[in-house]
Structure formats: structure tokens, C-alpha cells
Design a protein around this motif. Structure first.
Motif, PDB file in Angstrom:
ATOM      1  N   TYR A  35       0.842  -1.196   0.000  1.00 57.72           N
ATOM      2  CA  TYR A  35       0.000   0.000   0.000  1.00 57.72           C
ATOM      3  C   TYR A  35       0.880   1.250   0.000  1.00 57.72           C
ATOM      4  O   TYR A  35       2.020   1.224   0.457  1.00 57.72           O
ATOM      5  CB  TYR A  35      -0.883   0.048   1.254  1.00 57.72           C
ATOM      6  CG  TYR A  35      -2.010  -0.948   1.298  1.00 57.72           C
ATOM      7  CD1 TYR A  35      -1.785  -2.260   1.722  1.00 57.72           C
ATOM      8  CD2 TYR A  35      -3.297  -0.576   0.940  1.00 57.72           C
ATOM      9  CE1 TYR A  35      -2.823  -3.169   1.780  1.00 57.72           C
ATOM     10  CE2 TYR A  35      -4.349  -1.489   1.008  1.00 57.72           C
ATOM     11  CZ  TYR A  35      -4.102  -2.772   1.426  1.00 57.72           C
ATOM     12  OH  TYR A  35      -5.139  -3.684   1.483  1.00 57.72           O
ATOM     13  N   GLN A  37       0.525   5.411   1.233  1.00 63.13           N
ATOM     14  CA  GLN A  37      -0.266   6.437   1.913  1.00 63.13           C
ATOM     15  C   GLN A  37       0.419   7.772   1.713  1.00 63.13           C
ATOM     16  O   GLN A  37       1.422   8.078   2.360  1.00 63.13           O
ATOM     17  CB  GLN A  37      -0.431   6.119   3.398  1.00 63.13           C
ATOM     18  CG  GLN A  37      -1.392   7.066   4.108  1.00 63.13           C
ATOM     19  CD  GLN A  37      -1.627   6.686   5.552  1.00 63.13           C
ATOM     20  OE1 GLN A  37      -0.753   6.119   6.199  1.00 63.13           O
ATOM     21  NE2 GLN A  37      -2.808   7.002   6.078  1.00 63.13           N
ATOM     22  N   GLN A  41      -3.519  11.545   3.144  1.00 60.00           N
ATOM     23  CA  GLN A  41      -4.456  10.681   2.425  1.00 60.00           C
ATOM     24  C   GLN A  41      -4.592   9.338   3.127  1.00 60.00           C
ATOM     25  O   GLN A  41      -3.840   9.016   4.049  1.00 60.00           O
ATOM     26  CB  GLN A  41      -3.978  10.447   0.988  1.00 60.00           C
ATOM     27  CG  GLN A  41      -3.782  11.710   0.181  1.00 60.00           C
ATOM     28  CD  GLN A  41      -5.073  12.473  -0.019  1.00 60.00           C
ATOM     29  OE1 GLN A  41      -6.091  11.892  -0.376  1.00 60.00           O
ATOM     30  NE2 GLN A  41      -5.041  13.772   0.230  1.00 60.00           N
ATOM     31  N   SER A  42      -5.554   8.570   2.668  1.00 57.64           N
ATOM     32  CA  SER A  42      -5.698   7.233   3.222  1.00 57.64           C
ATOM     33  C   SER A  42      -4.857   6.235   2.437  1.00 57.64           C
ATOM     34  O   SER A  42      -4.094   6.607   1.549  1.00 57.64           O
ATOM     35  CB  SER A  42      -7.171   6.818   3.210  1.00 57.64           C
ATOM     36  OG  SER A  42      -7.338   5.669   4.014  1.00 57.64           O
ATOM     37  N   LEU A  43      -4.984   4.985   2.781  1.00 57.91           N
ATOM     38  CA  LEU A  43      -4.172   3.951   2.159  1.00 57.91           C
ATOM     39  C   LEU A  43      -4.738   3.576   0.798  1.00 57.91           C
ATOM     40  O   LEU A  43      -5.954   3.399   0.635  1.00 57.91           O
ATOM     41  CB  LEU A  43      -4.146   2.702   3.039  1.00 57.91           C
ATOM     42  CG  LEU A  43      -3.186   2.705   4.224  1.00 57.91           C
ATOM     43  CD1 LEU A  43      -3.685   3.601   5.334  1.00 57.91           C
ATOM     44  CD2 LEU A  43      -2.958   1.293   4.734  1.00 57.91           C
ATOM     45  N   LEU A  45      -4.116   0.692  -2.288  1.00 51.32           N
ATOM     46  CA  LEU A  45      -3.457  -0.561  -2.646  1.00 51.32           C
ATOM     47  C   LEU A  45      -2.670  -0.385  -3.937  1.00 51.32           C
ATOM     48  O   LEU A  45      -3.217   0.086  -4.944  1.00 51.32           O
ATOM     49  CB  LEU A  45      -4.500  -1.666  -2.804  1.00 51.32           C
ATOM     50  CG  LEU A  45      -3.995  -3.055  -3.164  1.00 51.32           C
ATOM     51  CD1 LEU A  45      -3.114  -3.623  -2.047  1.00 51.32           C
ATOM     52  CD2 LEU A  45      -5.157  -3.991  -3.453  1.00 51.32           C
ATOM     53  N   GLU A  58      -2.971  -2.610  -9.149  1.00 53.50           N
ATOM     54  CA  GLU A  58      -4.210  -1.851  -9.198  1.00 53.50           C
ATOM     55  C   GLU A  58      -4.114  -0.777 -10.267  1.00 53.50           C
ATOM     56  O   GLU A  58      -3.024  -0.407 -10.724  1.00 53.50           O
ATOM     57  CB  GLU A  58      -4.489  -1.213  -7.834  1.00 53.50           C
ATOM     58  CG  GLU A  58      -4.717  -2.225  -6.736  1.00 53.50           C
ATOM     59  CD  GLU A  58      -5.910  -3.117  -7.010  1.00 53.50           C
ATOM     60  OE1 GLU A  58      -7.006  -2.581  -7.249  1.00 53.50           O
ATOM     61  OE2 GLU A  58      -5.737  -4.355  -6.980  1.00 53.50           O
ATOM     62  N   ILE A  90       4.238   7.103   2.736  1.00 55.92           N
ATOM     63  CA  ILE A  90       4.500   5.934   3.572  1.00 55.92           C
ATOM     64  C   ILE A  90       4.128   4.716   2.745  1.00 55.92           C
ATOM     65  O   ILE A  90       3.040   4.672   2.150  1.00 55.92           O
ATOM     66  CB  ILE A  90       3.681   5.977   4.871  1.00 55.92           C
ATOM     67  CG1 ILE A  90       4.093   7.174   5.721  1.00 55.92           C
ATOM     68  CG2 ILE A  90       3.855   4.681   5.656  1.00 55.92           C
ATOM     69  CD1 ILE A  90       3.209   7.405   6.934  1.00 55.92           C
ATOM     70  N   LEU A  92       3.525   0.648   2.904  1.00 60.16           N
ATOM     71  CA  LEU A  92       3.179  -0.359   3.902  1.00 60.16           C
ATOM     72  C   LEU A  92       2.969  -1.709   3.234  1.00 60.16           C
ATOM     73  O   LEU A  92       2.310  -1.789   2.189  1.00 60.16           O
ATOM     74  CB  LEU A  92       1.881   0.022   4.622  1.00 60.16           C
ATOM     75  CG  LEU A  92       1.936   1.275   5.486  1.00 60.16           C
ATOM     76  CD1 LEU A  92       0.615   2.002   5.467  1.00 60.16           C
ATOM     77  CD2 LEU A  92       2.294   0.895   6.912  1.00 60.16           C
TER      78      LEU A  92
END
Lengths: 113, 111
Positions: A35, A37, A41-43, A45, A58, A90, A92
Motif C-alpha cells: 500500500y 499512503q 491521504q488514506s491507504l 493498494l 491496481e 508511507i 506499507l
């Protein structure tokens, strides 16, 4: 739950270079995920990595930019290639440990200057 | 397109208050809804919900899912400063069985 480690924890890189992030799990898992980020913002994929097959990317993410390796059931790498400041994020990794339950590694904070 | 919407986006409370965080979703092929707490980088798993009306509870945190109305709530009672974090809601589903995340709720608990 699975224990996940990531290296490096953080890095500052120059534009145009590449960085490989490692993800290690303490048990064998079928599915591993990467992922991103971005700040505020949000995560999102990037791709799903299954051992023994090509990663599934994706929409908006391509193999040339984010090549992924999955050599065995406990390890994966994500490379961020030809970096630009927009890649500062980030990153992840996560694993599915139990039906539908994903657990996350500690993350890699990447800053591109 | 699959969508997860969290509200409020941010919330400031005092220690001891009770808070309710909301998550609504539009996701095809729903499998489960997950709540995470993110303090620095890594989201830590809180709950996974798959069935309507069954409350999951862990200490001062609890959560419930309504699959008819397509939402979930996360309650935190007697908040503490250590509860300050971003709370993320994610739904597993879609055409390729993936997690779709909301933008999160930033909770700040002041002493």
C-alpha cells in the motif's frame, strides 16, 4: 497474528534514483499486499503479491514503476523506481492472516528530494 | 466504484468523553468491514465485522455493523489521551477482493 517487519524504516532519496523496500513475515502467508499512503491521504493498494506468480497491480500502478518480488512465502520486496517528489509517501506491506483480516507492517517513510 | 466514507474527519474531545465514529460504504461483493487505529505509520487492527447487529467489544472500544443500511460505528468510552490517533475504516470486497479504505477520522483527546 503475524509479526511483520519492514526495512528501511525511513529514507530520504534523490530524484531519479530507486529504493527497494523489504517486508519480512514470521510465518508463511499466501497473500501479501503493498500500500501507499500519501501525505494527508488514506491507504491505496498498489499491488497484491502471491508467491510463485506475477504481482497483480491496481489501476494507476504499473510494474515498471513499482516492481515487486515474492520469492517465498515469508518475504517480499517493493521497488520504487525513478523516484520523483510525488512518490514521497508511507509504504506499507500487509498480510492476510485469517480470512479477510489484514495486518500491517511498521511502514517505510520515503521522502524524495 | 467502491467507496468508503468516514465521518467526522476530525474530532477533538476531553479525556473521559465518549465518542462515536461513523463509516458508511458502497462496496460490491461485501465480505467484511475492518477498523484500524493508526498512530504513526502502521495501522493496527482493532475489529473485523462480518455480520449485522453483533457487537464486537475490546475494553473501552466497541463496534457494530449494519449491512442493511451499509454502515458501521466505532465507539470509544471514557477516552484517554492514548486514544489520540487516526481511526481507519476499510471494507473488504469488490471485484478483486481488496480492501478499500476511508480517509480516516483524526481523534484528538485532550487531558
Amino acid at each position: 497474528s503475524a509479526v511483520i517487519s519492514q526495512k528501511p524504516s525511513r529514507d530520504i532519496c534523490q530524484r531519479g534514483t530507486s529504493l527497494t523496500i523489504q517486508c519480512q513475515v514470521d510465518s508463511q502467508v499466501t497473500m501479501m499486499f503493498w500500500y501507499r499512503q500519501q501525505p494527508g491521504q488514506s491507504l491505496t493498494l498498489i499491488a497484491t503479491a502471491n508467491q510463485g506468480s506475477e504481482a497483480t497491480y491496481e489501476s494507476g500502478f504499473v510494474i515498471d514503476k513499482f516492481p515487486i518480488s515474492r520469492p517465498n512465502l515469508t518475504f517480499s520486496t517493493l521497488t520504487v523506481s525513478n523516484m520523483s517528489p510525488e512518490d514521497s509517501s508511507i509504504y506499507l506491506c500487509s498480510v492476510e492472516d485469517g480470512p479477510g483480516q489484514q495486518y500491517f507492517g511498521p511502514g517505510t517513510r520515503l521522502t524524495v528530494t | 466504484e467502491d467507496k468508503v466514507v468516514q465521518s467526522p474527519l476530525s474530532l477533538v474531545v476531553h479525556e473521559g468523553d465518549t465518542v462515536t465514529l461513523n463509516c458508511s460504504y458502497e462496496v460490491t461483493n461485501f465480505r467484511s468491514l475492518l477498523w484500524y487505529k493508526q498512530e504513526k505509520k502502521a495501522p493496527t487492527f482493532l475489529f473485523m465485522l462480518t455480520s449485522s447487529g453483533i457487537e464486537k467489544k475490546s475494553g473501552r472500544l466497541s463496534s457494530i455493523l449494519d449491512k442493511k443500511e451499509l454502515f458501521s460505528i466505532l465507539n470509544i468510552t471514557a477516552t484517554q489521551t492514548g486514544d489520540s490517533a487516526v481511526y481507519l475504516c476499510a471494507v473488504l470486497g469488490g471485484s478483486n477482493y481488496k480492501l478499500t479504505f476511508g480517509k480516516g477520522t483524526l481523534l484528538t483527546v485532550n487531558p
